[in-house]
Design an enzyme around this catalytic site. Structure first.
Site, mmCIF file in Angstrom:
data_model
loop_
_atom_site.group_PDB
_atom_site.id
_atom_site.type_symbol
_atom_site.label_atom_id
_atom_site.label_comp_id
_atom_site.label_asym_id
_atom_site.label_seq_id
_atom_site.Cartn_x
_atom_site.Cartn_y
_atom_site.Cartn_z
ATOM 1 N N SER A 288 -9.120 -81.422 20.186
ATOM 2 C CA SER A 288 -8.493 -82.858 20.116
ATOM 3 C C SER A 288 -9.480 -83.872 19.908
ATOM 4 O O SER A 288 -9.200 -85.100 19.609
ATOM 5 C CB SER A 288 -7.753 -83.103 21.294
ATOM 6 O OG SER A 288 -6.901 -82.345 21.486
ATOM 7 N N VAL A 289 -10.800 -83.721 19.959
ATOM 8 C CA VAL A 289 -11.974 -84.849 19.606
ATOM 9 C C VAL A 289 -11.539 -85.463 18.091
ATOM 10 O O VAL A 289 -11.604 -86.479 17.805
ATOM 11 C CB VAL A 289 -13.283 -84.320 19.561
ATOM 12 C CG1 VAL A 289 -14.496 -85.169 19.142
ATOM 13 C CG2 VAL A 289 -13.681 -84.057 21.204
#
Length: 586
Positions: free
Chosen positions: A304-305
């Site tokens: 999700s970065v």
């Protein structure tokens, strides 16, 4: 018959004599410096036979932190003793008195020595200025107080700085124009390799004491100090590292038992690496083992970065206005979300709570307008480019960072960008997405700077031994293709919401002494074995950004702690150091 045999014997003896004379001429006149297939220097070998030598400095350039603190070595004023002392009478009691030790300690350590050595074993006794002067004033043959350089027992930033090997173990084509001795140390990995041509030794600094056949001194108390003919060498490589921060970062990573991964810390204003830790540890005995890989410079699945990239595109394409709601009770393919049902969320809360469904939807919509938007925005935030400083030095291409990889979105499967399911997986940083922790840290720094993309330095400059500068590495922009100041501002707000929102994935960072903005990430890399990559990337202080930090645990499991805790520990440590340093200066 007898006479003939005598003649042949005479001829044989004459030939043998000529061969011996020829061999003697060869040894004495022609090949004295490269005798036999082993290229033995007979002159040097002869000198060695009648000399006892202590190397004070091997002549190879050394690494220092940004404040001039040695990183790979220690400099100590030590007591040097020559082994012939055990065969002669000398005032050991006076030397022991100056050192504050017993005389028998001094004599005992000499007994088993065959070469000159620094008193104190693996941890030589360090002398103060008074002791050094007092010992040298005694003028005892074979007893000297000198400043000596020792390799550090611990390796700080091992993968970043790298190792050296003997030249004999490398292909000779690396330096075809240089005449290097086989035992010359050359860079193998890390900065040791990229800066090797600057670091190469131009000669040792050493103490040479000539001895007679019995090992005793030939010329009284005289000792010859030999140093390189060029006073500009060895050079000093001034890195961007902060030694205290580096030591702290390594302790934190080890305290959290990160077996594979680490952290990287950048100075946002200067775009410099302040600390870099990669695990497993680099092992000098196994230089090509698993510890040889610098995981801060190599590709990994970000999870999700990567949603930060999608958020930038969503802002520009106006795909996520404040009133739009996303059903975060659904997975990316529209099925019921059983693991993390989050309800109906707007885009900001979808970002702060890391709702996959929202980013899948937005990405699929944008992809219909621009099939290449992933690559475009990854490029704008430099997450798939090389982040390390590169340019021309002496008209040749030069890169500071050894082994740095660029990132990738689709790899060699560009046809996948036409498939909505593949777009959804890519949007949450899975499938073929691979980025380096360094690039993620630089992305955070770029956002914090309002969109300015800069190359990241690990070395500030190279200095000659007299302190003058040989090379300076200036700030350099990566390119002009970047996000707008407005987009950067909106991304800053989103990253802050991850910490500020009560249900944000970084909410536990809210009460730190520095205000933090950032993004968490958990990437599935092996579903069968339950293997994950856990990330937290961000910057601080939010109001006046100074540091960008990425912490990552690779190939780990659900049972291990998230990287928010590691991030928090590093933030608190930096605050404490800055507070203590301010108090000292005050």
């Amino acid at each position: 018959m007898k006479i003939r045999r005598l003649k042949w014997l005479g001829v044989f003896m004459m030939m043998l004599l000529f061969v011996l004379i020829g061999r003697l001429v060869d040894i004495q006149l022609w090949n004295t410096e490269s005798f036999s297939k082993h290229q033995v220097n007979l002159i040097e070998a002869s000198v060695k036979q009648r000399s006892q030598v202590l190397t004070v400095d091997d002549g190879r350039g050394k690494f220092y932190d940004r404040d001039g603190e040695p990183l790979t070595h220690e400099e100590k004023q030590v007591l040097v003793l020559f082994p012939f002392l055990k065969k002669m009478e000398w005032p050991a009691d006076e030397v022991a008195s100056i050192l504050g030790i017993r005389e028998d300690q001094l004599r005992q350590e000499i007994l088993n020595q065959k070469k000159p050595f620094a008193f104190g074993g693996n941890q030589p006794l360090e002398l103060n200025e008074y002791q050094s002067k007092a010992i040298n004033n005694l003028k005892i043959p074979g007893v000297f107080a000198v400043k000596q350089k020792f390799n550090s027992q611990t390796m700080l930033a091992g993968q970043l700085l790298g190792l050296t090997v003997q030249y004999s173990s490398l292909p000779k084509e690396r330096y075809p124009d240089l005449e290097l001795l086989p035992d010359t140390r050359v860079g193998d990995k890390g900065l040791q390799r990229t800066f090797d041509e600057f670091l190469l030794s131009s000669g040792e600094s050493k103490l040479v004491f000539h001895v007679d056949a019995n090992g005793g001194p030939m010329f009284g108390v005289d000792v010859k100090y030999v140093e390189p003919a060029n006073p500009l060498y060895p050079v000093k490589v001034i890195t961007t590292l902060d030694k205290e921060l580096q030591e702290t970062a390594e302790k934190i990573v080890d305290n959290y038992q990160i077996k594979k991964g680490g952290l990287i810390l950048l100075d946002i204003e200067k775009s410099e690496i302040l600390a870099s830790v990669s695990r497993p540890v680099l092992d000098k005995m196994q230089p090509n083992g698993s510890g040889a890989i610098n995981h801060m410079f190599t590709q990994h699945v970000p999870g999700s970065v990567f949603k930060t990239i999608i958020a930038a595109a969503a802002i520009d394409y106006e795909s996520a206005p404040p009133q739009r709601m996303f059903d975060c009770n659904q997975t990316i393919d529209g099925k019921e979300e059983k693991q993390r049902p989050l309800g109906m969320l707007n885009f900001q809360n979808s970002f702060s709570q890391s709702c996959n469904r929202a980013f899948a939807e937005v990405s699929q919509e944008i992809a219909k307008k621009d099939a290449n938007f992933f690559e475009t925005y990854a490029d704008k935030l430099a997450i798939t480019q090389y982040s390390g400083w590169q340019g021309n030095l002496y008209h040749s291409a030069f890169k500071q960072l050894y082994g740095e990889q660029s990132g990738t979105i689709w790899k060699d499967q560009a046809e996948l960008k036409k498939d909505p399911k593949m777009i959804a997986k890519t949007a949450i940083g899975q499938l073929n997405v691979q980025v380096t922790p360094l690039a993620v840290a630089n992305m955070m720094a770029t956002i914090a700077r309002g969109g300015e993309k800069q190359m990241v330095k690990a070395v500030k400059k190279v200095e000659f031994n007299n302190g003058t500068s040989a090379i300076d590495f200036p700030k350099k922009e990566i390119d002009q293709n970047t996000i707008s100041p407005y987009t950067a501002m909106k991304l800053q707000e989103l990253l802050r919401s991850v910490v500020n929102e009560p249900k944000g994935t970084g909410a536990s960072l809210k009460d730190l002494p520095y205000t933090v903005a950032g993004k968490s990430g958990t990437a599935q890399i092996n579903i069968t074995e339950g293997k994950l990559n856990k990330w937290f990337a961000g910057y601080f202080p939010y109001e006046n950004p100074k540091y960008a930090l990425v912490a990552v645990n690779l190939d780990t499991t659900e049972n291990t702690r998230g990287m928010v805790a590691v991030f928090a520990e590093m933030v608190k440590a930096i605050y404490t150091m800055n507070h203590e340093n301010s108090s000292k200066e005050g």
